[in-house]
Design a protein around this motif. Structure first.
Motif, PDB file in Angstrom:
ATOM      1  N   UNK A  37      64.078  63.587  26.484  1.00 12.18           N
ATOM      2  CA  UNK A  37      62.674  63.200  26.487  1.00 12.18           C
ATOM      3  C   UNK A  37      61.767  64.347  26.083  1.00 12.18           C
ATOM      4  N   UNK A  38      62.080  65.555  26.538  1.00  6.96           N
ATOM      5  CA  UNK A  38      61.286  66.722  26.181  1.00  6.96           C
ATOM      6  C   UNK A  38      61.384  67.005  24.685  1.00  6.96           C
ATOM      7  N   UNK A  39      62.595  66.919  24.129  1.00  5.06           N
ATOM      8  CA  UNK A  39      62.776  67.138  22.696  1.00  5.06           C
ATOM      9  C   UNK A  39      62.018  66.090  21.884  1.00  5.06           C
ATOM     10  N   UNK A  40      62.104  64.834  22.307  1.00  4.92           N
ATOM     11  CA  UNK A  40      61.393  63.763  21.611  1.00  4.92           C
ATOM     12  C   UNK A  40      59.889  63.968  21.677  1.00  4.92           C
ATOM     13  N   UNK A  41      59.402  64.386  22.836  1.00  2.66           N
ATOM     14  CA  UNK A  41      57.964  64.618  23.002  1.00  2.66           C
ATOM     15  C   UNK A  41      57.473  65.746  22.106  1.00  2.66           C
TER      16      UNK A  41
ATOM     17  N   UNK B 193      61.682  56.846  21.798  1.00  2.28           N
ATOM     18  CA  UNK B 193      60.623  57.229  22.732  1.00  2.28           C
ATOM     19  C   UNK B 193      60.668  56.367  23.993  1.00  2.28           C
ATOM     20  N   UNK B 194      60.938  55.072  23.820  1.00  5.01           N
ATOM     21  CA  UNK B 194      61.008  54.161  24.972  1.00  5.01           C
ATOM     22  C   UNK B 194      62.208  54.492  25.852  1.00  5.01           C
TER      23      UNK B 194
ATOM     24  N   UNK C 123      57.514  64.254  18.490  1.00 10.12           N
ATOM     25  CA  UNK C 123      56.559  63.157  18.305  1.00 10.12           C
ATOM     26  C   UNK C 123      55.152  63.499  18.797  1.00 10.12           C
ATOM     27  N   UNK C 124      55.005  64.699  19.337  1.00  8.65           N
ATOM     28  CA  UNK C 124      53.708  65.173  19.846  1.00  8.65           C
ATOM     29  C   UNK C 124      53.149  64.217  20.897  1.00  8.65           C
ATOM     30  N   UNK C 125      53.940  63.989  21.928  1.00  9.34           N
ATOM     31  CA  UNK C 125      53.538  63.109  23.021  1.00  9.34           C
ATOM     32  C   UNK C 125      53.485  63.909  24.319  1.00  9.34           C
ATOM     33  N   UNK C 126      52.331  64.451  24.648  1.00  8.41           N
ATOM     34  CA  UNK C 126      52.218  65.331  25.826  1.00  8.41           C
ATOM     35  C   UNK C 126      52.567  64.646  27.148  1.00  8.41           C
ATOM     36  N   UNK C 127      52.285  63.353  27.265  1.00  6.89           N
ATOM     37  CA  UNK C 127      52.602  62.656  28.514  1.00  6.89           C
ATOM     38  C   UNK C 127      54.104  62.589  28.736  1.00  6.89           C
ATOM     39  N   UNK C 128      54.852  62.314  27.677  1.00 10.02           N
ATOM     40  CA  UNK C 128      56.308  62.274  27.788  1.00 10.02           C
ATOM     41  C   UNK C 128      56.859  63.659  28.095  1.00 10.02           C
TER      42      UNK C 128
ATOM     43  N   UNK D  87      64.020  67.072  14.348  1.00  9.45           N
ATOM     44  CA  UNK D  87      63.204  67.500  13.200  1.00  9.45           C
ATOM     45  C   UNK D  87      63.997  67.400  11.905  1.00  9.45           C
ATOM     46  N   UNK D  88      65.272  67.779  11.957  1.00  9.84           N
ATOM     47  CA  UNK D  88      66.125  67.683  10.771  1.00  9.84           C
ATOM     48  C   UNK D  88      66.325  66.232  10.359  1.00  9.84           C
TER      49      UNK D  88
END
Length: 314
Positions: A156-160, A105-106, A163-168, A296-297
């Motif tokens: 970053x979009x895939x990670x967001x 995420x970082x 991880x359910x991070x709308x800001x990212x 997800x996998x």
């Protein structure tokens, strides 16, 4: 192995030590009482096998050490220690398969930030690719693909999403949309300038281009390659094999498609503009979908592996 340097409030140090001692795959624990000055507290040092790192970091965040103190993580390039070898042997799974979600995420947060440097790289890549498509020069096109920084926001979009991070997610979308919009707008002006200098001509754009015609003619293979590249790129990030990202970058027709759309737009070629834009969107979609499904996998498989490890320990 990973090295963790923690600053903990004195009243939480015992809980942190218990957590570390209860985590399989840790070694070289050291506590320096009262050594920290900003913030005030104790310093705790520990090495942990990469495959146990995410569990330990999550536990530390549950203790709110990230809010009341500090959690710093470093990769250990070389560790000559029998205890380190035992920690890696005891930890479940393989380090190369482990995902450090906070680190991911970082990293994607930094790579997906719209900045002057990001805009400069994506614009320069698009302009280089514009020269490549007009000259039908595959070397220039490949070079432009390697320079393009667009995989960062896509990751970053895939990670967001996982991880359910709308800001990212918002940050990544802004970087993608604004980045390509600025790059294409500048490339339109660049194309007009090059045409005025007699270096670009409409005849070259409309002529036979066997090496670069694919950038405005999307097909099923475009999506397939984007999906495969998205999987490879995501795995390279989560396994800390960032060097593989160069190979991923030159596998997908994002920057060349954007450049061809910009040059075609400068000459009023609607067909190539639409075709290149479709190629660009198809590749962006393929990478995002593949990256999200890959994460997800990995999340599912790693959770199952942890569950089996806990059952064996009981």
């Amino acid at each position: 192995m990973l090295h963790l340097r923690l600053i903990t409030p004195s009243d939480r140090t015992d809980a942190v030590v218990r957590l570390i001692e209860g985590t399989v795959g840790t070694a070289h624990l050291a506590v320096l009482p009262g050594a920290a000055r900003n913030p005030v507290g104790d310093i705790v040092l520990v090495d942990v096998a990469r495959e146990a790192g995410d569990e330990l970091i999550s536990g530390l965040c549950d203790l709110e050490i990230d809010k009341s103190g500090s959690i710093a993580v470093e990769n250990i390039d070389l560790s000559l220690s029998k205890r380190a070898e035992k920690a890696e042997y005891d930890a479940p799974g393989e380090g190369v398969d482990a995902v450090l979600w906070e680190q991911l995420a970082e990293a994607t947060h930094e790579e997906s930030t719209l900045s002057v440097t990001y805009l400069a790289f994506i614009t320069l890549a698009t302009m280089i690719a514009a020269c490549g498509v007009v000259l039908d020069n595959a070397i220039l096109v490949v070079g432009a693909m390697a320079v393009g920084p667009e995989f960062g926001p896509l990751a970053g979009l895939s990670t967001a999403l996982v991880r359910l991070r709308p800001r990212l997610a918002l940050r990544s979308l802004v970087a993608l949309l604004v980045g390509f919009a600025v790059a294409m707008a500048v490339t339109v002006l660049f194309s007009l300038l090059m045409d005025g200098l007699g270096l670009f001509t409409e005849a070259r754009l409309e002529g036979d281009r066997p090496n670069t015609a694919f950038v405005y003619a999307p097909d099923a293979f475009s999506f397939v390659v984007a999906v495969l590249a998205g999987i490879a790129g995501t795995l390279s990030l989560t396994s800390a094999k960032s060097g593989l990202l160069v190979g991923v970058a030159i596998s997908v027709t994002t920057v060349p498609a954007a450049s061809n759309a910009a040059v075609a737009l400068s000459y009023g070629d609607t067909a190539q503009t639409i075709g290149s834009t479709n190629q660009l969107l198809l590749n962006l979609l393929g990478i995002t979908v593949a990256g999200t499904l890959t994460l997800l996998t990995q999340k599912y498989l790693w959770a199952k592996q942890r569950q089996r490890q806990r059952q064996r320990q009981r």
